[in-house]
Design an enzyme around this catalytic site. Structure first.
Site, PDB file in Angstrom:
ATOM      1  N   LYS A  71       0.881  -0.795   0.456  1.00  0.00           N
ATOM      2  CA  LYS A  71      -0.314   0.095  -0.194  1.00  0.00           C
ATOM      3  C   LYS A  71       1.090   1.750   0.242  1.00  0.00           C
ATOM      4  O   LYS A  71       2.125   1.083   0.354  1.00  0.00           O
ATOM      5  CB  LYS A  71      -0.696   0.005   0.733  1.00  0.00           C
ATOM      6  CG  LYS A  71      -1.573  -1.977   1.394  1.00  0.00           C
ATOM      7  CD  LYS A  71      -2.697  -0.547   0.237  1.00  0.00           C
ATOM      8  CE  LYS A  71      -3.912  -1.966   0.111  1.00  0.00           C
ATOM      9  NZ  LYS A  71      -3.687  -3.520   0.392  1.00  0.00           N
TER      10      LYS A  71
HETATM   11  N1  T4K Z   1      -9.895  -4.496   0.912  1.00  0.00           N
HETATM   12  C1  T4K Z   1      -9.169  -4.401  -0.546  1.00  0.00           C
HETATM   13  C2  T4K Z   1      -9.747  -3.370  -1.185  1.00  0.00           C
HETATM   14  C3  T4K Z   1      -7.624  -5.206  -0.259  1.00  0.00           C
HETATM   15  O1  T4K Z   1      -6.968  -4.181  -1.581  1.00  0.00           O
HETATM   16  C4  T4K Z   1      -7.189  -5.380   0.627  1.00  0.00           C
HETATM   17  C5  T4K Z   1      -5.218  -5.435   0.330  1.00  0.00           C
HETATM   18  C6  T4K Z   1      -7.956  -5.503   1.698  1.00  0.00           C
HETATM   19  C7  T4K Z   1      -9.560  -5.003   2.045  1.00  0.00           C
HETATM   20  C8  T4K Z   1      -7.560  -5.969   2.987  1.00  0.00           C
HETATM   21  O2  T4K Z   1      -5.785  -5.177   3.935  1.00  0.00           O
HETATM   22  P1  T4K Z   1      -5.101  -6.450   4.078  1.00  0.00           P
HETATM   23  O3  T4K Z   1      -5.260  -7.161   5.629  1.00  0.00           O
HETATM   24  O4  T4K Z   1      -3.961  -6.886   2.657  1.00  0.00           O
HETATM   25  O5  T4K Z   1      -3.994  -5.682   4.703  1.00  0.00           O
HETATM   26  C9  T4K Z   1      -1.197  -7.725  -2.413  1.00  0.00           C
HETATM   27  C10 T4K Z   1      -2.081  -7.211  -0.545  1.00  0.00           C
HETATM   28  O6  T4K Z   1      -1.627  -8.401   0.106  1.00  0.00           O
HETATM   29  C11 T4K Z   1      -3.115  -7.048   0.307  1.00  0.00           C
HETATM   30  O7  T4K Z   1      -3.071  -6.106   1.500  1.00  0.00           O
HETATM   31  C12 T4K Z   1      -3.650  -6.485  -1.298  1.00  0.00           C
HETATM   32  N2  T4K Z   1      -4.722  -5.641  -0.380  1.00  0.00           N
HETATM   33  C13 T4K Z   1      -4.028  -6.596  -2.657  1.00  0.00           C
HETATM   34  C14 T4K Z   1      -4.689  -5.589  -3.656  1.00  0.00           C
HETATM   35  O8  T4K Z   1      -2.668  -6.774  -3.169  1.00  0.00           O
HETATM   36  P2  T4K Z   1      -0.629  -9.950  -3.867  1.00  0.00           P
HETATM   37  O9  T4K Z   1      -1.457 -10.279  -3.405  1.00  0.00           O
HETATM   38  O10 T4K Z   1      -0.891  -8.666  -4.226  1.00  0.00           O
HETATM   39  O11 T4K Z   1       1.173  -9.418  -3.284  1.00  0.00           O
HETATM   40  P3  T4K Z   1       1.991 -10.012  -3.773  1.00  0.00           P
HETATM   41  O12 T4K Z   1       2.719 -10.893  -2.323  1.00  0.00           O
HETATM   42  O13 T4K Z   1       2.157 -10.539  -4.916  1.00  0.00           O
HETATM   43  O14 T4K Z   1       3.051  -8.789  -4.214  1.00  0.00           O
HETATM   44  C15 T4K Z   1       3.001  -7.899  -5.149  1.00  0.00           C
HETATM   45  C16 T4K Z   1       4.195  -7.720  -5.810  1.00  0.00           C
HETATM   46  O15 T4K Z   1       4.715  -6.648  -4.361  1.00  0.00           O
HETATM   47  C17 T4K Z   1       5.196  -8.247  -5.703  1.00  0.00           C
HETATM   48  O16 T4K Z   1       5.667  -8.771  -7.181  1.00  0.00           O
HETATM   49  C18 T4K Z   1       6.469  -7.792  -4.950  1.00  0.00           C
HETATM   50  C19 T4K Z   1       5.642  -6.573  -3.554  1.00  0.00           C
HETATM   51  N3  T4K Z   1       5.697  -7.151  -2.927  1.00  0.00           N
HETATM   52  C20 T4K Z   1       4.960  -7.141  -2.469  1.00  0.00           C
HETATM   53  C21 T4K Z   1       5.541  -7.179  -0.457  1.00  0.00           C
HETATM   54  C22 T4K Z   1       4.023  -8.206   0.203  1.00  0.00           C
HETATM   55  C23 T4K Z   1       7.239  -6.197  -2.071  1.00  0.00           C
HETATM   56  O17 T4K Z   1       8.104  -5.714  -3.255  1.00  0.00           O
HETATM   57  N4  T4K Z   1       7.260  -6.540  -0.950  1.00  0.00           N
HETATM   58  C24 T4K Z   1       6.415  -6.961  -0.074  1.00  0.00           C
HETATM   59  O18 T4K Z   1       6.811  -7.146   0.733  1.00  0.00           O
HETATM   60  O19 T4K Z   1      -1.417  -9.150  -2.429  1.00  0.00           O
END
Ligand code: T4K
Length: 365
Positions: A188
């Protein structure tokens, strides 16, 4: 096309403070030995964010999903919660975890937010609340939603996970509805690693949310209501406090990336963009809508071959997910969901790389 050896470019990357500044603050945590239980850094983060955002009350939480659950618990809601199928699955799972049932209302195909004109038809005697999402930080039609909810006696909990640092009509978007719940996840615009918060203008509700976050304890550790463990730690709060001063720079830079992509891709009539209010948007995502899913898949493949990892936020449309419930057609959400791709946008993405990504996309037409 042959894969390049270039470092991968991901859809996002966390905006991170200088590590030395973070460890300086961690020294305080080590010295005090206080790691959690509404410690001094958590309280400081809440008050600094309230000041920066211009909101009255904030209750931080362990993540954005729990921040959505806390108000559902506080209002003791049971029954149906009207929400959007065009969101991250957490919007729905928070509703299920609090023993309610999500009921979908389709989106406006231009703004990607829940279509307020369709909400009334979905209200039944079981409806207890509305949970709209400010998709990619684009403000919902809050006037229409809040008015309808108060006429019908329904609570409004905005899923504002994307909507930090967005003002709408002279105040923070987080100040609308009964509660807004936001996320401070690593992906975020403002992050504490994992984290989130509830924002409300109601002082009593604010106190109640704090109790629910802390097992239902009052200040004397007497259990006064049904609670959970939703507390943020001092380690996460320290990261938030050190990241906070970067925010203006982060917001400005994201906006410049967005405008670069827009300038490059707007001339292609087969690409469309979310209808936004430029001054009420934080530019944390760069969504583009292609003319077909086939085109999206081609572009995604070409980008991957160049080590660029865009993301299909949000795909699939939640009404099509079997574990969520029985399928009901949501034509706009399904249509947008099948054609939308979020391009990389983050503080570590240099403008040259954004140009290169835009060129790869352009070459697919
Ligand atoms: N409501 C809405 C509308 C939301 O979009 C979300 C969360 C929530 C509620 C719930 O909030 P939280 O409980 O999560 O606080 C992400 C997130 O996990 C999620 O928080 C988010 N929305 C959602 C839209 O996306 P992914 O599946 O994109 O994560 P991931 O691991 O595939 O990461 C994407 C890219 O980000 C990676 O390719 C590299 C980068 N990255 C990721 C992480 C985790 C980093 O550079 N560092 C990191 O630590 O989920």
């Amino acid at each position: 096309m042959q894969a390049t050896t270039k470092k991968p470019t991901y859809v996002t990357a966390p905006s991170l403070c200088d590590l030395d500044n973070y460890t300086k603050l961690l020294r305080q945590v080590w010295d005090s030995g206080i790691l959690t239980h509404n410690g001094p850094l958590v309280r400081k983060l809440e008050s600094e964010l309230c000041r920066e955002l211009g909101v009255k009350n904030m209750v931080s939480a362990v993540n954005g999903t729990v921040a959505l659950q806390l108000p559902l618990k506080a209002f003791k809601l049971r029954g149906e919660v009207i929400t959007t199928p065009f969101s991250w699955v957490a919007t729905c799972s928070s509703i299920f975890w609090e023993n309610c049932t999500p009921v979908f209302v389709d989106i406006d195909p231009l703004t990607f937010n829940i279509d307020p004109s369709k909400i009334e038809d979905a209200i039944t005697h079981k409806t207890c609340a509305i949970m709209p999402v400010h998709v990619f930080s684009n403000p919902c039609d809050v006037e229409a939603i809040d008015t309808l909810a108060s006429q019908k006696g329904l609570k409004v909990i905005y899923d504002a996970a994307h909507a930090m640092f967005v003002d709408y009509k002279g105040k923070s978007i987080l100040d609308y509805g009964d509660v807004s719940a936001t996320s401070f996840h690593a992906t975020k615009i403002f992050n504490t690693g994992e984290g989130g918060a509830c924002i409300t203008t109601d002082d009593d509700l604010h106190e109640q949310l704090k109790r629910i976050r802390f097992f239902g304890h009052d200040d004397n550790k007497v259990i006064v209501e049904d609670g959970c463990n939703g507390k943020m730690t001092e380690i996460h709060a320290a990261l938030g406090l050190t990241n906070l001063p970067l925010m203006q720079e982060v917001l400005d830079y994201r906006r410049s990336i967005y405008n670069l992509y827009l300038k490059e891709l707007k001339p292609i009539d087969k690409i469309t963009f979310q209808q936004i209010i430029p001054e009420s948007y934080n530019y944390s995502y760069m969504p583009i809508v292609l003319d077909s899913e086939e085109r999206l898949l081609t572009i995604d493949k070409k980008l991957k071959a160049q080590n660029v990892f865009a993301r299909r936020y949000f795909y699939p449309s939640l009404n099509t997910v079997k574990s969520i419930g029985q399928y009901t057609a949501m034509p706009h959400s399904e249509n947008i969901s099948s054609r939308i791709l979020c391009l990389p946008s983050h503080s570590q993405l240099d403008l040259e790389e954004a140009y290169r990504i835009a060129s790869i996309v352009k070459d697919c037409f």
